[in-house]
Design an enzyme around this catalytic site. Sequence first.
Site, mmCIF file in Angstrom:
data_model
loop_
_atom_site.group_PDB
_atom_site.id
_atom_site.type_symbol
_atom_site.label_atom_id
_atom_site.label_comp_id
_atom_site.label_asym_id
_atom_site.label_seq_id
_atom_site.Cartn_x
_atom_site.Cartn_y
_atom_site.Cartn_z
ATOM 1 C CE LYS A 15 35.163 -11.241 0.904
ATOM 2 N NZ LYS A 15 33.751 -11.759 1.469
ATOM 3 C CG ASN A 16 35.848 -12.538 4.951
ATOM 4 O OD1 ASN A 16 35.189 -12.579 3.750
ATOM 5 N ND2 ASN A 16 36.393 -13.652 4.188
ATOM 6 C CB CYS A 75 27.475 -19.536 -2.002
ATOM 7 S SG CYS A 75 28.412 -20.522 -1.417
ATOM 8 N NE ARG A 115 29.211 -19.828 2.624
ATOM 9 C CZ ARG A 115 30.083 -18.960 2.748
ATOM 10 N NH1 ARG A 115 29.689 -17.920 0.773
ATOM 11 N NH2 ARG A 115 30.490 -17.955 3.103
ATOM 12 C CG ASP A 159 38.743 -17.122 1.630
ATOM 13 O OD1 ASP A 159 38.122 -17.823 1.629
ATOM 14 O OD2 ASP A 159 38.555 -16.541 3.265
ATOM 15 N NE ARG A 218 30.191 -11.279 -2.507
ATOM 16 C CZ ARG A 218 30.903 -12.274 -2.011
ATOM 17 N NH1 ARG A 218 30.713 -13.335 -2.532
ATOM 18 N NH2 ARG A 218 31.171 -12.393 -0.955
HETATM 19 N N1 EPU Z 1 29.670 -24.600 8.700
HETATM 20 C C1 EPU Z 1 28.572 -26.162 9.165
HETATM 21 N N2 EPU Z 1 27.720 -24.787 10.144
HETATM 22 C C2 EPU Z 1 28.278 -24.021 10.239
HETATM 23 C C3 EPU Z 1 28.959 -23.107 10.039
HETATM 24 C C4 EPU Z 1 29.719 -23.713 9.238
HETATM 25 O O1 EPU Z 1 28.867 -27.122 8.885
HETATM 26 O O2 EPU Z 1 27.208 -23.653 11.118
HETATM 27 C C5 EPU Z 1 30.563 -25.203 7.492
HETATM 28 C C6 EPU Z 1 30.690 -24.369 6.824
HETATM 29 O O3 EPU Z 1 29.953 -25.460 5.910
HETATM 30 C C7 EPU Z 1 32.187 -24.721 6.136
HETATM 31 C C8 EPU Z 1 32.822 -24.341 7.355
HETATM 32 O O4 EPU Z 1 31.905 -25.015 8.522
HETATM 33 O O5 EPU Z 1 32.305 -26.009 5.374
HETATM 34 C C9 EPU Z 1 33.755 -23.150 7.780
HETATM 35 O O6 EPU Z 1 32.272 -21.961 7.625
HETATM 36 P P1 EPU Z 1 32.611 -20.972 8.002
HETATM 37 O O7 EPU Z 1 31.888 -20.762 9.431
HETATM 38 O O8 EPU Z 1 34.252 -20.600 8.708
HETATM 39 O O9 EPU Z 1 32.582 -20.161 7.104
HETATM 40 P P2 EPU Z 1 31.588 -18.723 7.140
HETATM 41 O O10 EPU Z 1 31.772 -17.891 7.984
HETATM 42 O O11 EPU Z 1 30.291 -18.742 6.006
HETATM 43 C C10 EPU Z 1 34.082 -17.054 6.061
HETATM 44 C C11 EPU Z 1 34.539 -16.263 4.597
HETATM 45 C C12 EPU Z 1 34.448 -16.902 3.777
HETATM 46 C C13 EPU Z 1 35.828 -18.422 4.123
HETATM 47 C C14 EPU Z 1 35.193 -18.629 5.161
HETATM 48 C C15 EPU Z 1 36.581 -19.735 5.355
HETATM 49 C C16 EPU Z 1 33.032 -14.126 5.489
HETATM 50 C C17 EPU Z 1 31.934 -13.386 4.799
HETATM 51 N N3 EPU Z 1 33.107 -15.214 4.601
HETATM 52 O O12 EPU Z 1 33.044 -17.962 5.661
HETATM 53 O O13 EPU Z 1 34.674 -15.994 3.187
HETATM 54 O O14 EPU Z 1 35.587 -18.689 3.160
HETATM 55 O O15 EPU Z 1 34.950 -18.082 6.471
HETATM 56 O O16 EPU Z 1 37.417 -19.452 6.045
HETATM 57 O O17 EPU Z 1 33.870 -14.251 6.260
HETATM 58 C C18 EPU Z 1 35.312 -15.084 0.660
HETATM 59 O O18 EPU Z 1 36.035 -14.301 1.186
HETATM 60 O O19 EPU Z 1 36.275 -15.851 -0.668
HETATM 61 C C19 EPU Z 1 34.857 -16.149 1.601
HETATM 62 C C20 EPU Z 1 33.832 -17.201 0.923
#
Ligand code: EPU
Length: 418
Positions: free
Chosen positions: A22-23, A117, A122, A305, A397
């Site tokens: 998915k990701n 969320c 986020r 996750d 999802r």
């Molecule tokens: N963060 C910041 N600033 C940013 C971006 C992230 O502070 O600009 C912080 C976030 O608040 C969090 C941490 O950095 O505390 C990590 O966030 P990340 O950006 O890695 O997460 P994401 O890209 O929004 C993806 C997955 C999530 C998974 C996380 C961590 C996708 C679509 N989603 O989210 O997947 O938990 O990486 O591995 O790829 C799930 O599949 O259930 C899911 C939530």
Amino acid sequence: MDRIVVNGPCCLNGEVEITGGKNAIVAILPAAMLVDGVCRIENVPDISDVECIISILKAMGAKVERVESGTVEVDCSHVTSTEVPYEYARKFRASYYFLGALLGRFGKATVAMPGGCHLGARPMDQHIKAFEQLGAQVEVARGDVICRAKRLTGADIYLDMVSVGATINAMLAATKAEGLTVIENVAKEPHIVDVANFLNSMGANIRGAGTDVIKVQGVGALRGGSYAVIPDQIEAGTYMAAAAATGGKVLVKNVIPKHMECITAKLEEMGVSVTEFDDSILIDGTASLKKTNIKTMPYPGFPTDMQPQMATVMLRAEGTSKINEGVWDSRFKYTEELIRMGADISVSGKVATITGGKELLGAPVRACDLRAGAAMVIAGLMAKGTTTIEDIDHIRRGYERIVEKFQGLGADITLIKG
Ligand code: EPU
């Protein structure tokens, strides 16, 4: 409202086939915006997040066709729109990948800021910082993120924290920028490597994905081609956890065992027997389980996750286990549902303390989010009696045919419509 009904307890047995990640696909489909030509993408999971991105691509003028089961052809050659409206963006978080892809292709992008969320704040500051360093002006106004650039120029980008989304967005925007972009302190998840491989197979020049530094040499154009998405690490981990939590024996097929090591190591520590083959893993959870501790971290650390699903395994283990959530501010909401089923769990800040060995009893519960929903299904399989899971749209999802897959492993589980 649709519900999933599970009658337990049940000991899972048999084989299950894992689908595409998915990701990975939620980034690869927007990445197709950068390609002039037809992208044939195989191993595409049949999940609602994919449906949602396909609707966005179509609404923006792309041609998208499901040519056979699990294969999608996307042609974005004739897209002219640079906006993803709120009605689509609000439905799924990863709509932010359209920012990097549209900015990279058109030098402008407007995407409604994804809504809040259940995992806590986020922010997108690192995505925005990366775009700005490539030469874009970024404004957040009336709920939209608006990016504009006369031209994008390669830059050195240092991410302040390891972020999957910011890493991928920086790669997308840099793919066609002029010159070399060096992105440091990047995420190393298997789906980061998969997105880079997809772009490279279409003609991009990205090196270092899977390490701490990614180098993107901008190219003029990307051509079409064929690509197969990697298997879903978390879907595989979910069935591994389910086998362990129910004391079952399950062969999880179509996996990359190397991607599963962080999960395999924990399960083995708990007393589960895990045998790796070339592209499958056999989980034998029939022995009694020992307590363990987990701290979730970016890859190759233990994945956040998989945190709720591992909590259910801890419910079967002897003794008291701890989970320390190291990625999200708020990822323990689901424990309240498990407590209603009889689980002994207490949460303090980012730490959950779980004492195993208590009998779980079926109850009506909610899927608070995608992975929490998977944990509810596992808990339902472990519990005596009937568990009814509501809000299952979260589960759809990210899990393809979850009811059928668990039925195939011998579970008494049904989808109730309406
Ligand atoms: N963060 C910041 N600033 C940013 C971006 C992230 O502070 O600009 C912080 C976030 O608040 C969090 C941490 O950095 O505390 C990590 O966030 P990340 O950006 O890695 O997460 P994401 O890209 O929004 C993806 C997955 C999530 C998974 C996380 C961590 C996708 C679509 N989603 O989210 O997947 O938990 O990486 O591995 O790829 C799930 O599949 O259930 C899911 C939530």
